[in-house]
Design a protein around this motif. Structure first.
Motif, PDB file in Angstrom:
ATOM      1  N   LEU A  78       0.520   4.353   0.266  1.00 12.19           N
ATOM      2  CA  LEU A  78       2.697   4.611   0.009  1.00 12.19           C
ATOM      3  C   LEU A  78       3.237   3.346   0.531  1.00 12.19           C
ATOM      4  O   LEU A  78       3.403   3.004   0.538  1.00 12.19           O
ATOM      5  N   ASP A  79       1.787   2.019   1.131  1.00 16.06           N
ATOM      6  CA  ASP A  79       2.203   0.494   2.135  1.00 16.06           C
ATOM      7  C   ASP A  79       3.434   0.524   2.867  1.00 16.06           C
ATOM      8  O   ASP A  79       4.321  -0.161   2.580  1.00 16.06           O
ATOM      9  N   VAL A  80       3.288   1.878   3.493  1.00 15.35           N
ATOM     10  CA  VAL A  80       3.954   1.788   4.972  1.00 15.35           C
ATOM     11  C   VAL A  80       3.320   0.810   5.794  1.00 15.35           C
ATOM     12  O   VAL A  80       3.127   0.378   5.916  1.00 15.35           O
ATOM     13  N   ASP A  81       4.631  -0.703   6.087  1.00 18.39           N
ATOM     14  CA  ASP A  81       4.783  -1.504   6.577  1.00 18.39           C
ATOM     15  C   ASP A  81       4.445  -1.439   8.054  1.00 18.39           C
ATOM     16  O   ASP A  81       5.222  -0.100   9.078  1.00 18.39           O
ATOM     17  N   GLY A  82       3.393  -1.606   8.592  1.00 17.70           N
ATOM     18  CA  GLY A  82       2.985  -1.374  10.291  1.00 17.70           C
ATOM     19  C   GLY A  82       2.247   0.075  10.292  1.00 17.70           C
ATOM     20  O   GLY A  82       1.135   0.117  11.154  1.00 17.70           O
ATOM     21  N   LYS A  83       1.570   0.733   8.871  1.00 16.00           N
ATOM     22  CA  LYS A  83       0.948   1.551   9.326  1.00 16.00           C
ATOM     23  C   LYS A  83       0.120   1.528   8.194  1.00 16.00           C
ATOM     24  O   LYS A  83      -0.690   1.977   8.135  1.00 16.00           O
ATOM     25  N   THR A  84       0.498   0.505   7.055  1.00 14.74           N
ATOM     26  CA  THR A  84      -1.326   0.497   6.331  1.00 14.74           C
ATOM     27  C   THR A  84      -2.442   0.193   6.880  1.00 14.74           C
ATOM     28  O   THR A  84      -2.190  -1.329   7.971  1.00 14.74           O
ATOM     29  N   LYS A  85      -3.242   0.345   6.217  1.00 19.91           N
ATOM     30  CA  LYS A  85      -4.855  -0.017   6.688  1.00 19.91           C
ATOM     31  C   LYS A  85      -4.976  -0.987   5.227  1.00 19.91           C
ATOM     32  O   LYS A  85      -6.212  -1.568   5.502  1.00 19.91           O
ATOM     33  N   HIS A 104      -9.884 -10.844  -1.280  1.00 18.80           N
ATOM     34  CA  HIS A 104      -9.977 -12.076  -0.434  1.00 18.80           C
ATOM     35  C   HIS A 104      -8.569 -12.076  -0.340  1.00 18.80           C
ATOM     36  O   HIS A 104      -7.361 -12.882  -1.459  1.00 18.80           O
ATOM     37  N   VAL A 105      -8.601 -13.123   1.115  1.00 23.35           N
ATOM     38  CA  VAL A 105      -6.714 -13.463   1.609  1.00 23.35           C
ATOM     39  C   VAL A 105      -7.222 -15.327   1.696  1.00 23.35           C
ATOM     40  O   VAL A 105      -8.069 -15.334   1.683  1.00 23.35           O
ATOM     41  N   ILE A 106      -5.950 -15.505  -0.016  1.00 25.96           N
ATOM     42  CA  ILE A 106      -5.842 -17.337   0.204  1.00 25.96           C
ATOM     43  C   ILE A 106      -5.258 -17.203   0.472  1.00 25.96           C
ATOM     44  O   ILE A 106      -3.925 -16.937   0.250  1.00 25.96           O
ATOM     45  N   ASP A 107      -4.749 -18.538   0.998  1.00 24.59           N
ATOM     46  CA  ASP A 107      -3.665 -19.495   2.103  1.00 24.59           C
ATOM     47  C   ASP A 107      -2.656 -18.003   2.674  1.00 24.59           C
ATOM     48  O   ASP A 107      -1.616 -17.954   2.192  1.00 24.59           O
ATOM     49  N   GLY A 108      -3.034 -17.082   2.969  1.00 25.97           N
ATOM     50  CA  GLY A 108      -2.453 -16.148   4.202  1.00 25.97           C
ATOM     51  C   GLY A 108      -1.522 -15.178   2.811  1.00 25.97           C
ATOM     52  O   GLY A 108      -0.886 -14.338   3.258  1.00 25.97           O
ATOM     53  N   LYS A 109      -2.324 -14.868   1.592  1.00 22.84           N
ATOM     54  CA  LYS A 109      -1.532 -13.891   0.557  1.00 22.84           C
ATOM     55  C   LYS A 109      -2.664 -13.276   0.004  1.00 22.84           C
ATOM     56  O   LYS A 109      -4.005 -14.020  -0.306  1.00 22.84           O
ATOM     57  N   TYR A 110      -2.329 -12.219  -0.560  1.00 25.60           N
ATOM     58  CA  TYR A 110      -3.469 -10.955  -0.960  1.00 25.60           C
ATOM     59  C   TYR A 110      -2.338 -10.415  -1.611  1.00 25.60           C
ATOM     60  O   TYR A 110      -1.509 -10.014  -1.448  1.00 25.60           O
ATOM     61  N   SER A 111      -2.947  -9.588  -3.133  1.00 27.95           N
ATOM     62  CA  SER A 111      -2.496  -9.143  -3.711  1.00 27.95           C
ATOM     63  C   SER A 111      -3.195  -7.555  -3.505  1.00 27.95           C
ATOM     64  O   SER A 111      -4.083  -6.811  -2.393  1.00 27.95           O
ATOM     65  N   LYS A 112      -1.313  -6.690  -4.017  1.00 26.75           N
ATOM     66  CA  LYS A 112      -1.748  -5.718  -3.576  1.00 26.75           C
ATOM     67  C   LYS A 112      -2.678  -4.730  -4.033  1.00 26.75           C
ATOM     68  O   LYS A 112      -2.957  -5.394  -5.443  1.00 26.75           O
ATOM     69  N   ALA A 113      -3.061  -3.800  -3.157  1.00 28.31           N
ATOM     70  CA  ALA A 113      -4.506  -3.003  -4.368  1.00 28.31           C
ATOM     71  C   ALA A 113      -3.302  -2.255  -4.976  1.00 28.31           C
ATOM     72  O   ALA A 113      -3.245  -2.119  -5.177  1.00 28.31           O
ATOM     73  N   ILE A 114      -5.081  -1.774  -6.373  1.00 29.31           N
ATOM     74  CA  ILE A 114      -4.230  -0.838  -7.485  1.00 29.31           C
ATOM     75  C   ILE A 114      -3.793   0.430  -6.987  1.00 29.31           C
ATOM     76  O   ILE A 114      -2.874   1.004  -7.874  1.00 29.31           O
ATOM     77  N   TYR A 115      -4.311   0.830  -5.522  1.00 35.45           N
ATOM     78  CA  TYR A 115      -3.854   2.312  -5.551  1.00 35.45           C
ATOM     79  C   TYR A 115      -2.854   2.367  -4.943  1.00 35.45           C
ATOM     80  O   TYR A 115      -1.939   3.872  -4.273  1.00 35.45           O
ATOM     81  N   THR A 116      -1.679   1.329  -5.090  1.00 33.37           N
ATOM     82  CA  THR A 116      -0.891   1.031  -3.804  1.00 33.37           C
ATOM     83  C   THR A 116       0.297   1.779  -4.686  1.00 33.37           C
ATOM     84  O   THR A 116       0.459   1.532  -6.023  1.00 33.37           O
ATOM     85  N   LEU A 117       0.852   2.244  -4.590  1.00 33.82           N
ATOM     86  CA  LEU A 117       2.454   3.105  -5.545  1.00 33.82           C
ATOM     87  C   LEU A 117       3.196   2.131  -5.107  1.00 33.82           C
ATOM     88  O   LEU A 117       3.778   1.232  -4.503  1.00 33.82           O
ATOM     89  N   LYS A 122       6.901   5.623  -5.793  1.00 28.47           N
ATOM     90  CA  LYS A 122       6.885   6.979  -4.376  1.00 28.47           C
ATOM     91  C   LYS A 122       8.182   7.387  -4.739  1.00 28.47           C
ATOM     92  O   LYS A 122       8.253   8.525  -4.094  1.00 28.47           O
ATOM     93  N   LYS A 123       9.415   7.204  -5.211  1.00 23.89           N
ATOM     94  CA  LYS A 123       9.978   8.011  -5.518  1.00 23.89           C
ATOM     95  C   LYS A 123       9.760   9.111  -5.466  1.00 23.89           C
ATOM     96  O   LYS A 123      10.270  10.147  -5.335  1.00 23.89           O
ATOM     97  N   LEU A 124       9.372   8.748  -7.343  1.00 20.93           N
ATOM     98  CA  LEU A 124       9.255  10.634  -7.487  1.00 20.93           C
ATOM     99  C   LEU A 124       8.328  11.478  -7.163  1.00 20.93           C
ATOM    100  O   LEU A 124       8.300  12.366  -6.647  1.00 20.93           O
TER     101      LEU A 124
END
Length: 128
Positions: A78-85, A104-117, A122-124
């Motif tokens: 669910l990509d819960v802020d502060g709780k996600t691994k 990998h993290v590039i310039d402090g940024k990374y793409s969301k994992a494909i398994y995050t909703l 999430k609403k559904l």
């Protein structure tokens, strides 16, 4: 005062002979109260139905392990802020563990994992 001796799984499983009722069974309170007077056992735990339960030294830890695993998976999906691994620190670890540069993290940024909703999913899930 002597500590209570450590009971093996086989010792604990002898309580099946007591024929304690599960809490949800009809008349469990009356029957279990009568049995507990001479045995000390008050109820039959649902955890005793697990096949591995008798081999665990500290049986109550399994409940906590399962709870923590569920919470970590749920919060990550669910990509819960502060709780996600799935966070920058874990992504930095991937540089050493994994040869997938897209993770990998590039310039402090990374793409969301494909398994995050995504938000709609999430609403559904939460609305049923």
């Amino acid at each position: 005062m002597q500590p209570t001796p450590l009971r093996s799984g086989e010792d604990v499983f002898k309580i099946e002979e007591l024929r304690l009722k599960k809490v949800i069974e009809l008349g469990a309170n009356i029957i279990n109260r009568r049995i507990s007077r001479f045995s000390g056992w008050k109820k039959s735990s649902i955890f005793w139905n697990f096949p591995y339960w008798s081999t665990k030294l500290i049986r109550h830890n399994m409940m906590h392990i399962k709870k923590n695993f569920f919470e970590n998976m749920f919060n990550t999906v669910l990509d819960v802020d502060g709780k996600t691994k799935d966070n920058p620190k874990s992504r930095e670890d991937l540089k050493e563990l994994c040869r997938r540069p897209e993770l990998h993290v590039i310039d402090g940024k990374y793409s969301k994992a494909i398994y995050t909703l995504k938000e709609e999913s999430k609403k559904l899930l939460c609305d049923g």
